[in-house]
Write a protein that holds these residues in place. Structure first.
Motif, PDB file in Angstrom:
ATOM      1  N   THR A  57       0.833  -1.215   0.000  1.00 35.29           N
ATOM      2  CA  THR A  57       0.000   0.000   0.000  1.00 35.29           C
ATOM      3  C   THR A  57       0.863   1.259   0.000  1.00 35.29           C
ATOM      4  N   SER A  58       1.977   1.226   0.719  1.00 36.95           N
ATOM      5  CA  SER A  58       2.866   2.394   0.743  1.00 36.95           C
ATOM      6  C   SER A  58       3.409   2.684  -0.646  1.00 36.95           C
ATOM      7  N   ASP A  59       3.799   1.626  -1.363  1.00 34.93           N
ATOM      8  CA  ASP A  59       4.256   1.796  -2.747  1.00 34.93           C
ATOM      9  C   ASP A  59       3.164   2.423  -3.602  1.00 34.93           C
ATOM     10  N   HIS A 120      -5.367 -23.397   8.366  1.00 36.31           N
ATOM     11  CA  HIS A 120      -6.266 -22.257   8.171  1.00 36.31           C
ATOM     12  C   HIS A 120      -5.627 -21.248   7.226  1.00 36.31           C
ATOM     13  N   TYR A 121      -6.484 -20.638   6.459  1.00 33.58           N
ATOM     14  CA  TYR A 121      -6.090 -19.516   5.621  1.00 33.58           C
ATOM     15  C   TYR A 121      -6.090 -18.242   6.470  1.00 33.58           C
ATOM     16  N   VAL A 122      -5.176 -17.335   6.137  1.00 32.86           N
ATOM     17  CA  VAL A 122      -5.118 -16.019   6.775  1.00 32.86           C
ATOM     18  C   VAL A 122      -5.072 -14.961   5.679  1.00 32.86           C
ATOM     19  N   SER A 123      -5.812 -13.890   5.859  1.00 33.24           N
ATOM     20  CA  SER A 123      -5.723 -12.743   4.954  1.00 33.24           C
ATOM     21  C   SER A 123      -5.709 -11.457   5.774  1.00 33.24           C
ATOM     22  N   VAL A 124      -4.770 -10.601   5.472  1.00 32.76           N
ATOM     23  CA  VAL A 124      -4.746  -9.259   6.045  1.00 32.76           C
ATOM     24  C   VAL A 124      -4.897  -8.266   4.902  1.00 32.76           C
ATOM     25  N   CYS A 125      -5.917  -7.432   4.957  1.00 37.47           N
ATOM     26  CA  CYS A 125      -6.160  -6.403   3.949  1.00 37.47           C
ATOM     27  C   CYS A 125      -5.917  -5.033   4.567  1.00 37.47           C
ATOM     28  N   VAL A 126      -5.092  -4.262   3.913  1.00 36.15           N
ATOM     29  CA  VAL A 126      -4.781  -2.907   4.375  1.00 36.15           C
ATOM     30  C   VAL A 126      -5.242  -1.915   3.318  1.00 36.15           C
ATOM     31  N   MET A 127      -5.896  -0.863   3.758  1.00 38.75           N
ATOM     32  CA  MET A 127      -6.236   0.250   2.868  1.00 38.75           C
ATOM     33  C   MET A 127      -5.547   1.500   3.386  1.00 38.75           C
ATOM     34  N   GLN A 128      -4.736   2.114   2.529  1.00 39.94           N
ATOM     35  CA  GLN A 128      -4.009   3.320   2.906  1.00 39.94           C
ATOM     36  C   GLN A 128      -4.502   4.496   2.073  1.00 39.94           C
ATOM     37  N   LEU A 129      -4.786   5.607   2.743  1.00 37.68           N
ATOM     38  CA  LEU A 129      -5.246   6.817   2.079  1.00 37.68           C
ATOM     39  C   LEU A 129      -4.110   7.830   2.016  1.00 37.68           C
ATOM     40  N   PRO A 130      -3.944   8.515   0.886  1.00 35.04           N
ATOM     41  CA  PRO A 130      -3.017   9.646   0.861  1.00 35.04           C
ATOM     42  C   PRO A 130      -3.428  10.657   1.932  1.00 35.04           C
ATOM     43  N   GLY A 138     -11.875  13.551   6.608  1.00 35.92           N
ATOM     44  CA  GLY A 138     -11.976  13.328   8.044  1.00 35.92           C
ATOM     45  C   GLY A 138     -11.806  11.871   8.409  1.00 35.92           C
ATOM     46  N   MET A 139     -10.925  11.186   7.684  1.00 31.19           N
ATOM     47  CA  MET A 139     -10.706   9.761   7.895  1.00 31.19           C
ATOM     48  C   MET A 139      -9.278   9.488   8.343  1.00 31.19           C
ATOM     49  N   ASP A 140      -9.046   8.280   8.834  1.00 29.58           N
ATOM     50  CA  ASP A 140      -7.690   7.856   9.158  1.00 29.58           C
ATOM     51  C   ASP A 140      -6.931   7.576   7.869  1.00 29.58           C
ATOM     52  N   THR A 141      -5.601   7.480   7.970  1.00 32.28           N
ATOM     53  CA  THR A 141      -4.802   7.188   6.780  1.00 32.28           C
ATOM     54  C   THR A 141      -4.676   5.683   6.534  1.00 32.28           C
ATOM     55  N   GLU A 142      -5.061   4.867   7.513  1.00 34.82           N
ATOM     56  CA  GLU A 142      -4.933   3.418   7.324  1.00 34.82           C
ATOM     57  C   GLU A 142      -6.079   2.670   7.990  1.00 34.82           C
ATOM     58  N   TYR A 143      -6.548   1.639   7.289  1.00 31.88           N
ATOM     59  CA  TYR A 143      -7.566   0.730   7.812  1.00 31.88           C
ATOM     60  C   TYR A 143      -7.087  -0.699   7.567  1.00 31.88           C
ATOM     61  N   VAL A 144      -7.265  -1.549   8.567  1.00 29.74           N
ATOM     62  CA  VAL A 144      -6.754  -2.923   8.483  1.00 29.74           C
ATOM     63  C   VAL A 144      -7.870  -3.911   8.805  1.00 29.74           C
ATOM     64  N   GLY A 145      -7.991  -4.939   7.976  1.00 33.12           N
ATOM     65  CA  GLY A 145      -8.933  -6.032   8.244  1.00 33.12           C
ATOM     66  C   GLY A 145      -8.192  -7.356   8.211  1.00 33.12           C
ATOM     67  N   GLU A 146      -8.591  -8.286   9.064  1.00 33.63           N
ATOM     68  CA  GLU A 146      -7.949  -9.598   9.096  1.00 33.63           C
ATOM     69  C   GLU A 146      -9.005 -10.691   9.169  1.00 33.63           C
ATOM     70  N   GLY A 147      -8.827 -11.722   8.361  1.00 32.91           N
ATOM     71  CA  GLY A 147      -9.778 -12.826   8.334  1.00 32.91           C
ATOM     72  C   GLY A 147      -9.077 -14.173   8.375  1.00 32.91           C
ATOM     73  N   HIS A 148      -9.741 -15.150   8.978  1.00 29.35           N
ATOM     74  CA  HIS A 148      -9.225 -16.521   9.063  1.00 29.35           C
ATOM     75  C   HIS A 148     -10.288 -17.480   8.544  1.00 29.35           C
ATOM     76  N   TRP A 149      -9.833 -18.612   8.006  1.00 29.23           N
ATOM     77  CA  TRP A 149     -10.744 -19.619   7.462  1.00 29.23           C
ATOM     78  C   TRP A 149     -10.184 -20.986   7.790  1.00 29.23           C
ATOM     79  N   ARG A 150     -10.898 -21.730   8.630  1.00 32.09           N
ATOM     80  CA  ARG A 150     -10.401 -22.999   9.138  1.00 32.09           C
ATOM     81  C   ARG A 150     -10.797 -24.157   8.223  1.00 32.09           C
ATOM     82  N   GLY A 151      -9.907 -25.147   8.115  1.00 30.11           N
ATOM     83  CA  GLY A 151     -10.205 -26.317   7.305  1.00 30.11           C
ATOM     84  C   GLY A 151      -9.132 -27.383   7.442  1.00 30.11           C
TER      85      GLY A 151
END
Length: 212
Positions: A57-59, A120-130, A138-151
């Motif tokens: 995201t920084s790139d 388990h699968y792992v995913s980390v999604c990051v959203m970065q705003l200029p 009026g928002m933060d510059t970064e938002y992070v979500g993390e999800g797991h999926w068991r199997g």
């Protein structure tokens, strides 16, 4: 508003587009690395999924000035003490060689009984705003979500859909069926990436309103 998905994986783009559609979010135009002027990408040398997503995201923000979303994901196998983990995409030595990665994982688990093939699968999604976009909205510059999926890890590949380790991964909700055999909609409903992306929805909805 144009939002960069820092990937060339068309399936990831489709997945995020389906999430936006399901949430009724309009006003967001997703573009990939193939749609912007090419730039040198920083090697993904992070120690964990968050670090690697932030590198991407920084790139994206630095080189394009666009709001940028990136995910880093992988599979963690119990018998391998959480590996391949962040090395999932290059487990067999060549980045993105799904066939080789799957073959190596199967070989490593060849003598492992069914009751010890959990993963388990792992995913980390990051959203970065200029910074200027974040400030004006009026928002933060970064938002992070993390999800797991068991199997569990199957003993052979099954199905033609998905990508990565999907032909080998059987989720607990669909025991005996690989992710590669699921419909895209069912995968979105259950998947680690779908769960992580869903956590970015409120911020994406707020961004979409900036154009109205």
């Amino acid at each position: 508003m144009r939002v960069l998905v820092a990937s060339r994986n068309a399936k990831k783009l489709k997945e995020l587009n389906r999430v936006l559609e399901a949430e009724g979010i309009t006003g967001i135009e997703l573009v990939t690395l193939s749609d912007v002027e090419e730039y040198a990408e920083t090697p993904e040398t992070g120690r964990d999924f968050v670090d690697n997503a932030r590198i991407k995201t920084s790139d994206g923000v630095r080189h394009t000035g666009l709001v940028t979303i990136a995910d880093d994901s992988g599979i963690a196998v119990d018998e391998l003490r959480g590996m391949p983990g962040v090395l999932s995409a290059r487990w067999a030595g060549q980045h993105g060689n799904d066939a080789a990665n799957n073959a190596l994982l199967l070989a490593q688990l060849s003598d492992t009984p069914d009751e010890r093939r959990g993963a388990h699968y792992v995913s980390v999604c990051v959203m970065q705003l200029p910074e200027d976009v974040a400030s004006s909205a009026g928002m933060d510059t970064e938002y992070v979500g993390e999800g797991h999926w068991r199997g569990t890890i199957l003993r052979e590949e099954r199905g033609e859909g998905g990508f990565g380790y999907d032909p080998l991964f059987s989720p607990v909700e669909e025991s005996g069926t690989s992710v590669a055999e699921l419909s895209p909609e069912r995968k979105d409903e259950l998947s680690h990436r779908g769960k992580a992306l869903a956590q970015l929805v409120p911020a994406l909805r707020q961004l979409s309103r900036l154009e109205h």
